[in-house]
Design a protein around this motif. Structure first.
Motif, mmCIF file in Angstrom:
data_model
loop_
_atom_site.group_PDB
_atom_site.id
_atom_site.type_symbol
_atom_site.label_atom_id
_atom_site.label_comp_id
_atom_site.label_asym_id
_atom_site.label_seq_id
_atom_site.Cartn_x
_atom_site.Cartn_y
_atom_site.Cartn_z
ATOM 1 N N ASN A 58 0.815 -1.214 0.000
ATOM 2 C CA ASN A 58 0.000 0.000 0.000
ATOM 3 C C ASN A 58 0.856 1.276 0.000
ATOM 4 O O ASN A 58 0.331 2.373 0.180
ATOM 5 N N ASP A 59 2.150 1.119 -0.222
ATOM 6 C CA ASP A 59 3.042 2.276 -0.259
ATOM 7 C C ASP A 59 2.664 3.196 -1.419
ATOM 8 O O ASP A 59 2.143 2.752 -2.440
ATOM 9 N N GLU A 60 2.945 4.478 -1.257
ATOM 10 C CA GLU A 60 2.618 5.435 -2.318
ATOM 11 C C GLU A 60 3.492 5.272 -3.550
ATOM 12 O O GLU A 60 3.131 5.706 -4.648
ATOM 13 N N SER A 61 4.642 4.620 -3.401
ATOM 14 C CA SER A 61 5.546 4.425 -4.538
ATOM 15 C C SER A 61 5.230 3.126 -5.276
ATOM 16 O O SER A 61 5.275 2.035 -4.682
ATOM 17 N N PRO A 62 4.939 3.181 -6.573
ATOM 18 C CA PRO A 62 4.689 1.964 -7.345
ATOM 19 C C PRO A 62 5.873 1.002 -7.309
ATOM 20 O O PRO A 62 5.687 -0.217 -7.284
ATOM 21 N N ARG A 63 7.072 1.551 -7.336
ATOM 22 C CA ARG A 63 8.264 0.699 -7.309
ATOM 23 C C ARG A 63 8.343 -0.087 -6.011
ATOM 24 O O ARG A 63 8.676 -1.275 -6.006
ATOM 25 N N VAL A 64 8.020 0.550 -4.894
ATOM 26 C CA VAL A 64 8.031 -0.145 -3.606
ATOM 27 C C VAL A 64 6.973 -1.244 -3.594
ATOM 28 O O VAL A 64 7.217 -2.357 -3.118
ATOM 29 N N ARG A 65 5.804 -0.947 -4.125
ATOM 30 C CA ARG A 65 4.729 -1.953 -4.171
ATOM 31 C C ARG A 65 5.142 -3.137 -5.043
ATOM 32 O O ARG A 65 4.893 -4.301 -4.702
ATOM 33 N N GLN A 66 5.786 -2.852 -6.166
ATOM 34 C CA GLN A 66 6.241 -3.925 -7.061
ATOM 35 C C GLN A 66 7.266 -4.817 -6.373
ATOM 36 O O GLN A 66 7.175 -6.054 -6.426
ATOM 37 N N VAL A 67 8.246 -4.210 -5.729
ATOM 38 C CA VAL A 67 9.286 -4.979 -5.041
ATOM 39 C C VAL A 67 8.678 -5.811 -3.916
ATOM 40 O O VAL A 67 9.054 -6.969 -3.704
ATOM 41 N N ALA A 68 7.715 -5.241 -3.201
ATOM 42 C CA ALA A 68 7.065 -5.966 -2.114
ATOM 43 C C ALA A 68 6.322 -7.195 -2.641
ATOM 44 O O ALA A 68 6.394 -8.286 -2.057
ATOM 45 N N ALA A 69 5.608 -7.017 -3.753
ATOM 46 C CA ALA A 69 4.870 -8.146 -4.339
ATOM 47 C C ALA A 69 5.831 -9.256 -4.762
ATOM 48 O O ALA A 69 5.583 -10.446 -4.505
ATOM 49 N N SER A 70 6.914 -8.887 -5.401
ATOM 50 C CA SER A 70 7.898 -9.887 -5.829
ATOM 51 C C SER A 70 8.502 -10.612 -4.634
ATOM 52 O O SER A 70 8.687 -11.842 -4.658
ATOM 53 N N ALA A 71 8.805 -9.873 -3.590
ATOM 54 C CA ALA A 71 9.379 -10.474 -2.385
ATOM 55 C C ALA A 71 8.409 -11.454 -1.738
ATOM 56 O O ALA A 71 8.796 -12.552 -1.291
#
Length: 220
Positions: free
Chosen positions: A12-25
């Motif tokens: 739910n982070d405001e940064s799309p990149r952070v959300r993408q990395v979280a999903a992959s992790a």
């Protein structure tokens, strides 16, 4: 707070990149606690996040994701559809057969290829007819290869005639997959055509796999 919980919160982070990395992790961790949050991420406004969420759900392999991933096969972005198809194959639930069969008609060759691969993983003879059409007719050689490989996994003798036709394909990769599939199916109708490939094909790889198929058929 655990690492899993940290990554779930990061979806739910405001940064799309952070959300993408979280999903992959979360996909690499394969913890079932992440399934519902990742299903929600399939609706993220960012394409890369949706792709990562679909891939992660396939890695986790939880059947709760079947219907959401089937819906993701209709995503406007072909990359999301491309990730959703193998994810459904990895989960291995028969409910995925219908949406994956529909995805064989996708306008993007990469999606059709992944859908064929996924159906091979599910190994259900109800998909034989659709896959045989792809193996011999699709304009994309990679799709024809994937369809031929899937037919070998399914092992339905109804595919033999089309796979024999695929032995004449202009691309050696399709001929290789067709020969391999015919060896797996084990139908003697393929002996003559496989013998021709084993003797005359311009590709050494095709000649070798055709010879191996003939051995499996007891004709080598």
């Amino acid at each position: 707070m655990s690492i899993i919980e940290d990554h779930i919160r990061a979806l739910n982070d405001e940064s799309p990149r952070v959300r993408q990395v979280a999903a992959s992790a979360l996909g690499r961790m394969a913890d079932p606690r992440a399934v519902e949050p990742l299903i929600e991420a399939l609706g993220d406004e960012d394409v890369m996040v949706r792709q990562a969420a679909a891939s992660a759900l396939g890695s986790i392999g939880d059947s709760r994701a079947i219907e959401p991933l089937a819906e993701a096969l209709k995503d406007e972005d072909w990359g999301v559809r491309w990730q959703a198809a193998p994810a459904l194959g990895s989960i291995g639930d028969s409910r995925a057969i219908e949406p994956l069969t529909e995805a064989l008609k996708d306008e993007e060759g990469m999606v059709r290829r992944q859908a064929a691969w996924a159906l091979g993983r599910l190994s259900d003879s109800r998909t034989t007819e659709k896959l045989t059409d792809l193996a011999s007719k699709d304009e994309d050689r990679w799709v024809r290869e994937a369809a031929a490989e899937a037919l070998g996994r399914i092992g339905d003798p109804r595919a033999v005639d089309r796979l024999i036709k695929a032995l004449e394909d202009e691309h050696y990769g399709v001929r290789w997959r067709a020969a391999q599939a015919l060896g797996r199916i084990g139908d003697p109708r393929a002996v003559g055509s496989l013998t021709d490939r084993a003797r005359e094909d311009e590709s050494e790889a095709v000649r070798e796999v055709a010879a191996e198929a003939l051995e499996r058929l007891g004709a080598g």
